[in-house]
Design a protein around this motif. Structure first.
Motif, PDB file in Angstrom:
ATOM      1  N   GLU A   1       0.858  -1.181   0.000  1.00 23.52           N
ATOM      2  CA  GLU A   1       0.000   0.000   0.000  1.00 23.52           C
ATOM      3  C   GLU A   1       0.895   1.231   0.000  1.00 23.52           C
ATOM      4  OE1 GLU A   1      -2.811   1.714   3.294  1.00 23.52           O
ATOM      5  OE2 GLU A   1      -3.902   0.157   2.168  1.00 23.52           O
ATOM      6  N   HIS A   2       0.704   2.086  -0.992  1.00 27.65           N
ATOM      7  CA  HIS A   2       1.508   3.304  -1.106  1.00 27.65           C
ATOM      8  C   HIS A   2       0.565   4.498  -1.157  1.00 27.65           C
ATOM      9  CE1 HIS A   2       4.682   6.041  -2.257  1.00 27.65           C
ATOM     10  NE2 HIS A   2       4.023   6.368  -3.355  1.00 27.65           N
ATOM     11  N   GLU A   3       0.665   5.354  -0.175  1.00 27.84           N
ATOM     12  CA  GLU A   3      -0.208   6.522  -0.067  1.00 27.84           C
ATOM     13  C   GLU A   3      -1.674   6.110  -0.129  1.00 27.84           C
ATOM     14  OE1 GLU A   3       1.151   9.254  -3.053  1.00 27.84           O
ATOM     15  OE2 GLU A   3       2.954   9.796  -1.914  1.00 27.84           O
ATOM     16  N   GLY A   4      -1.986   4.983   0.540  1.00 28.29           N
ATOM     17  CA  GLY A   4      -3.355   4.501   0.628  1.00 28.29           C
ATOM     18  C   GLY A   4      -3.838   3.711  -0.569  1.00 28.29           C
TER      19      GLY A   4
ATOM     20  N   VAL B   1       2.889 -10.059  -1.414  1.00 30.50           N
ATOM     21  CA  VAL B   1       2.126  -8.953  -0.824  1.00 30.50           C
ATOM     22  C   VAL B   1       2.690  -8.677   0.555  1.00 30.50           C
ATOM     23  CG1 VAL B   1      -0.119  -8.166  -0.001  1.00 30.50           C
ATOM     24  CG2 VAL B   1       0.021  -9.500  -2.102  1.00 30.50           C
ATOM     25  N   LEU B   2       3.055  -7.426   0.801  1.00 29.19           N
ATOM     26  CA  LEU B   2       3.573  -7.006   2.102  1.00 29.19           C
ATOM     27  C   LEU B   2       2.604  -6.002   2.719  1.00 29.19           C
ATOM     28  CD1 LEU B   2       7.403  -6.517   1.450  1.00 29.19           C
ATOM     29  CD2 LEU B   2       6.193  -8.539   2.269  1.00 29.19           C
ATOM     30  N   ALA B   3       1.920  -6.430   3.783  1.00 28.23           N
ATOM     31  CA  ALA B   3       0.953  -5.554   4.440  1.00 28.23           C
ATOM     32  C   ALA B   3       1.643  -4.458   5.241  1.00 28.23           C
ATOM     33  CB  ALA B   3       0.036  -6.378   5.332  1.00 28.23           C
ATOM     34  N   ASP B   4       2.823  -4.753   5.760  1.00 29.08           N
ATOM     35  CA  ASP B   4       3.563  -3.774   6.573  1.00 29.08           C
ATOM     36  C   ASP B   4       5.032  -3.816   6.155  1.00 29.08           C
ATOM     37  OD1 ASP B   4       4.319  -1.952   8.485  1.00 29.08           O
ATOM     38  OD2 ASP B   4       4.305  -3.388  10.145  1.00 29.08           O
ATOM     39  N   PRO B   5       5.349  -3.214   5.008  1.00 31.24           N
ATOM     40  CA  PRO B   5       6.691  -3.383   4.446  1.00 31.24           C
ATOM     41  C   PRO B   5       7.798  -2.647   5.184  1.00 31.24           C
ATOM     42  CG  PRO B   5       5.425  -1.862   3.122  1.00 31.24           C
ATOM     43  CD  PRO B   5       4.474  -2.429   4.137  1.00 31.24           C
ATOM     44  N   GLY B   6       7.465  -1.609   5.933  1.00 36.24           N
ATOM     45  CA  GLY B   6       8.510  -0.811   6.560  1.00 36.24           C
ATOM     46  C   GLY B   6       9.117   0.166   5.567  1.00 36.24           C
TER      47      GLY B   6
ATOM     48  N   HIS C   1       6.345   3.485  -7.506  1.00 37.56           N
ATOM     49  CA  HIS C   1       5.153   2.680  -7.265  1.00 37.56           C
ATOM     50  C   HIS C   1       4.166   2.899  -8.413  1.00 37.56           C
ATOM     51  CE1 HIS C   1       6.882   3.168  -3.237  1.00 37.56           C
ATOM     52  NE2 HIS C   1       6.267   2.048  -2.917  1.00 37.56           N
ATOM     53  N   VAL C   2       3.575   1.815  -8.887  1.00 36.95           N
ATOM     54  CA  VAL C   2       2.520   1.911  -9.894  1.00 36.95           C
ATOM     55  C   VAL C   2       1.282   1.237  -9.327  1.00 36.95           C
ATOM     56  CG1 VAL C   2       3.400  -0.152 -11.084  1.00 36.95           C
ATOM     57  CG2 VAL C   2       1.822   1.376 -12.260  1.00 36.95           C
ATOM     58  N   SER C   3       0.175   1.935  -9.337  1.00 36.37           N
ATOM     59  CA  SER C   3      -1.038   1.423  -8.709  1.00 36.37           C
ATOM     60  C   SER C   3      -1.594   0.234  -9.500  1.00 36.37           C
ATOM     61  CB  SER C   3      -2.097   2.519  -8.607  1.00 36.37           C
ATOM     62  OG  SER C   3      -2.643   2.818  -9.876  1.00 36.37           O
TER      63      SER C   3
END
Length: 214
Positions: A50-53, A127-132, A146-148
C-alpha cells in the motif's frame, strides 16, 4: 472466458487483492524454462504494497552502472549456488530496497521469461501488508517507484507498437514519459492479465528491445 474482477475492492484494498490474487495464482499453470547449457537464472518480485493509501507494485530504475544500467526493473537478481528463484528474489528485494519478505508473503510464481540476455527470469508475486521503510542500495538502485494496481489494469496501459518485421513491441505505459518494455514490461503484462484481470496469457515470445540484451 474472462474471470470478472470483483469491483472495486481488489484494486483498491490490499487484503482483498491478496485473496483474489492467491486464488488465481493457485489455479495458474505456469510455464518453466528448462535447463540448458549456458542458461542463467534469476528471480524477481512483483511486490504489492500500500503506497499513499493505494495498492501498488514496486518498480525500480537501476543504477547507471553495471548490468542493465538505468533500465526499469523489478527488484531481483541472479540465483546464487543452491538457491531457488523465490529465495533469490526475496534476498534481492532486501538487498536492493531494504524490504523483508518471507515465504508466507509469496502468493506464487508466474511464467519464466526467457530474456535475450541469456537469463530465465522467474517472477514471484508477493504482498507485504507492513513493508517498513524503503532503503534503496545506491550501488544497485537509482530510484524506487510505485505503480497502482488500477494503473496496471487500465485499458490504455498496454500499447503495441508495430515493428518493421511485422511483430509488435509491448510498451506498458505507466505514466507520462514512463514506458516499460520486455522483459520487465512482459512480466507486468502477465501479472495484469492473469492476476488482476483473471485472463489466460503467455509472454515468452514477446519482442525485446536490443538494449535489453546487456
Amino acid at each position: 472466458m474472462t474471470d470478472p474482477l470483483p469491483s472495486p475492492a481488489p484494486l483498491d484494498d490490499l487484503a482483498a487483492f491478496r485473496e483474489v490474487a492467491a486464488a488465481r495464482l493457485a489455479s495458474f499453470e505456469r510455464v518453466a524454462v528448462p535447463d540448458a547449457p549456458g542458461l542463467r537464472r534469476a528471480g524477481v518480485v512483483l511486490c504489492a504494497v500500500e503506497h499513499e493509501g493505494v495498492p501498488s507494485v514496486i518498480l525500480i530504475k537501476r543504477a547507471y552502472r553495471g548490468r542493465n544500467a538505468g533500465q526499469w526493473g523489478l527488484p531481483g537478481g541472479r540465483l546464487e549456488e543452491g538457491e531457488t528463484a523465490q529465495a533469490a528474489a526475496l534476498r534481492e528485494l532486501h538487498e536492493e530496497i531494504g524490504l523483508s519478505a518471507g515465504p508466507a508473503d509469496v502468493l506464487g510464481p508466474l511464467d519464466d521469461f526467457p530474456a535475450a540476455s541469456g537469463f530465465a527470469i522467474t517472477p514471484v508475486v508477493a504482498v507485504l501488508a507492513d513493508p517498513g521503510p524503503l532503503l534503496p542500495s545506491p550501488d544497485e538502485v537509482h530510484s524506487v517507484h510505485h505503480v497502482s494496481l488500477r494503473r496496471l489494469a487500465a485499458d490504455d496501459t498496454p500499447r503495441w507498437v508495430p515493428q518493421a518485421d511485422g511483430g509488435s513491441l509491448l510498451q506498458m505505459r505507466l505514466g507520462p514519459d514512463w514506458a516499460v518494455h520486455a522483459p520487465t514490461g512482459a512480466m507486468l503484462w502477465q501479472f495484469r492479465e492473469v492476476v488482476l484481470l483473471g485472463r489466460a496469457a503467455r509472454v515468452a515470445d514477446f519482442v525485446q528491445p536490443d538494449w535489453t540484451r546487456h
